[in-house]
Design an enzyme around this catalytic site. Sequence first.
Site, PDB file in Angstrom:
ATOM      1  N   ARG A  58       0.878  -1.175  -0.011  1.00 48.57           N
ATOM      2  CA  ARG A  58      -0.009   0.011  -0.163  1.00 48.57           C
ATOM      3  C   ARG A  58       0.999   1.418  -0.266  1.00 48.57           C
ATOM      4  NH1 ARG A  58      -2.033   1.381   3.964  1.00 48.57           N
ATOM      5  NH2 ARG A  58      -1.041  -0.176   5.394  1.00 48.57           N
ATOM      6  N   LYS A 202      -8.950  -2.195   0.425  1.00 47.26           N
ATOM      7  CA  LYS A 202      -8.689  -1.248   1.746  1.00 47.26           C
ATOM      8  C   LYS A 202      -9.482  -0.054   1.574  1.00 47.26           C
ATOM      9  CE  LYS A 202      -6.153  -3.897   4.286  1.00 47.26           C
ATOM     10  NZ  LYS A 202      -6.950  -4.914   5.283  1.00 47.26           N
ATOM     11  N   HIS A 221     -10.217  -4.700  11.869  1.00 49.30           N
ATOM     12  CA  HIS A 221      -9.399  -5.360  10.916  1.00 49.30           C
ATOM     13  C   HIS A 221      -8.776  -6.662  11.645  1.00 49.30           C
ATOM     14  CE1 HIS A 221      -4.859  -4.934   9.223  1.00 49.30           C
ATOM     15  NE2 HIS A 221      -5.808  -5.489   8.387  1.00 49.30           N
ATOM     16  N   SER A 239      -0.665  -6.575   9.513  1.00 50.73           N
ATOM     17  CA  SER A 239       0.187  -7.327   8.379  1.00 50.73           C
ATOM     18  C   SER A 239       1.209  -8.008   8.800  1.00 50.73           C
ATOM     19  CB  SER A 239       0.581  -6.574   7.389  1.00 50.73           C
ATOM     20  OG  SER A 239       1.141  -7.331   6.123  1.00 50.73           O
ATOM     21  N   LYS A 243      -2.912 -13.263  11.278  1.00 52.16           N
ATOM     22  CA  LYS A 243      -4.483 -13.260  11.270  1.00 52.16           C
ATOM     23  C   LYS A 243      -4.934 -14.335  10.310  1.00 52.16           C
ATOM     24  CE  LYS A 243      -5.778  -9.043   9.803  1.00 52.16           C
ATOM     25  NZ  LYS A 243      -4.452  -8.856   9.233  1.00 52.16           N
ATOM     26  N   THR A 244      -4.366 -14.455   9.174  1.00 54.95           N
ATOM     27  CA  THR A 244      -4.688 -15.247   7.938  1.00 54.95           C
ATOM     28  C   THR A 244      -4.519 -16.592   8.310  1.00 54.95           C
ATOM     29  OG1 THR A 244      -4.699 -13.567   6.380  1.00 54.95           O
ATOM     30  CG2 THR A 244      -4.659 -15.790   5.625  1.00 54.95           C
ATOM     31  N   ASP A 258      -9.697 -11.058   7.225  1.00 52.03           N
ATOM     32  CA  ASP A 258      -9.105  -9.604   7.421  1.00 52.03           C
ATOM     33  C   ASP A 258     -10.050  -8.464   7.703  1.00 52.03           C
ATOM     34  OD1 ASP A 258      -6.732  -7.994   7.004  1.00 52.03           O
ATOM     35  OD2 ASP A 258      -7.802  -7.114   5.121  1.00 52.03           O
ATOM     36  N   ARG A 324       1.637 -11.990  -2.422  1.00 54.46           N
ATOM     37  CA  ARG A 324       0.546 -12.152  -1.741  1.00 54.46           C
ATOM     38  C   ARG A 324      -0.370 -13.090  -2.892  1.00 54.46           C
ATOM     39  NH1 ARG A 324      -1.585  -9.587   3.045  1.00 54.46           N
ATOM     40  NH2 ARG A 324      -0.156  -8.058   3.697  1.00 54.46           N
TER      41      ARG A 324
END
Length: 534
Positions: A58, A202, A221, A239, A243-244, A258, A324
């Site tokens: 980003r 996002k 988030h 990030s 989380k994933t 996410d 990704r």
Amino acid sequence: MSLSATAAQGTRSFEDRAPRALANLTASALYELAVARGEGEIAKDGPLVVKTGEHTGRSAQDKFVVRHPEIENKIWWDANKAMSPEAFDRLHADMLDYASSRDLIMQDLAGGADKTYGIKVRVFTEYAWHGLFIQHLLVRPPLDERPSVSGKGEPDFTIVDLPGFAADPEVHGCRSKTVIAVDFVRRLILIGGTSYAGEMKKSVFTILNYLLPEQEIMPMHCSVNVGEGEDSAIFFGLSGTGKTTLSADPNRTLIGDDEHGWGPNGLFNFEGGCYAKMIRLSPTAEPEIYATTKRFGTVLENVVMDPVTRELDLDDGSLAENSRGAYPIHYIPNASTEGVTTHPNNIIMLTCDAFGVMPPIARLSPAQAMYMFLSGYTAKVAGTEKGLGKDPQATFSTCFGAPFMPRHPSEYGALLGKLIDKHDVDCWLVSTGWTGGPHGQGKRMPIKETRALLTAALNGSLNKAPMRTDEIFGFEVPTEVPGVDKAILNPRDTWEDAAAFDAQAAKLAKMFAENFKIFEAYVSDDVKAAGPKA
């Protein structure tokens, strides 16, 4: 939600540049178009491999919110850069001119699995693979429910994504040739000068973070999963904190990886897909995610591929450390197709502590949970971003997502606090970072141990474990958990030099205290007192 007349006009303007034949294409058609245009290549087993060029993540410094009088007091301007309405008008006009010679791809999608609080989003993309990406990542309504197909209604928001367009800072009131401009009044988001597809998803998160708090819905988030006993869990984290990976548990149903909302009906996913880190992905530690790299439809960004054999090398970070993969959520075998679940039993706050002083798991009081949520702590290490030195760098991103929070953090914090209290939720801090020393000296926390501790937290058994109170951070840390190496539970014991540990812990505690000063005027005394003792 009603669409403003100005936003509707902007939408129709871009519709003139989107041939009807390129509206609401299937995934297969977008695949075919991306390859025909030379935007990507097909790897062995079927995924589409693309490169994002200069931008592999980003562009937070290039994101702007249009400053209208009617939203002046709703935006957290300390963390959101302002753009004038006049500059946005010029940007809009120039992007329309750029699009006049190109065939844009148009899709009607949605943000939010709970239709009561979701939004209809119309997305225009210059690249076919961007169209495939956002089709995966947002909710895909049936065709007969889409405004452009049914002829009923208008989208609530429109996103225009033109990577080939170069903004002019002097003309468009931005910082560089890259721009992400969010206009909440005209309900229009303009993205230019970046091929990183994550800006689109996002942008939808930013929209929902703006809209939902006024309806007493908490945008988060986070990832969410749920067990057989409907014991749902929230995983907050920045990030790279897990989380994933940790929410993709074969013994629990994945709701989403996410972004979620928490309202009167429970938890609901904002998205219809997953966006997972691919770098050094392990087929044994992360089998569900790894399997998506061998599926037709998966979009792989900046993953290295052998040009002859078409074999992937997930360990090669030469294109990006932030490689990704984007795929629809049903690619995870035990994922929910509805995207909704009950109110949570547990909240997990993830941190990748590269200083090596945080325990692998700790129980938080409600006040400590609020302190950690507003702090949003993790740490970055060399190689993850340009300009980082050899030593770890503490990162505090409030609410675990400051770049996506248009409103002041205190609004989100107060809303979360009410929900934790109302639903009597257990809160935990989990470190997926380093143990036995900081980054460069210690080793990464074993994922097997992390999963075992999470299992104990989620099934309730960890609440019965013997606990000690951490002298600096104040939270409760288990001293013994069946099936877990006792040695890692006390970080100080894993260091060869206890004095060096104490100095490192005191250093981090001071960073927490300095960072939290900006929130002290907005929180209760018990939350202020819940921080670490420097």
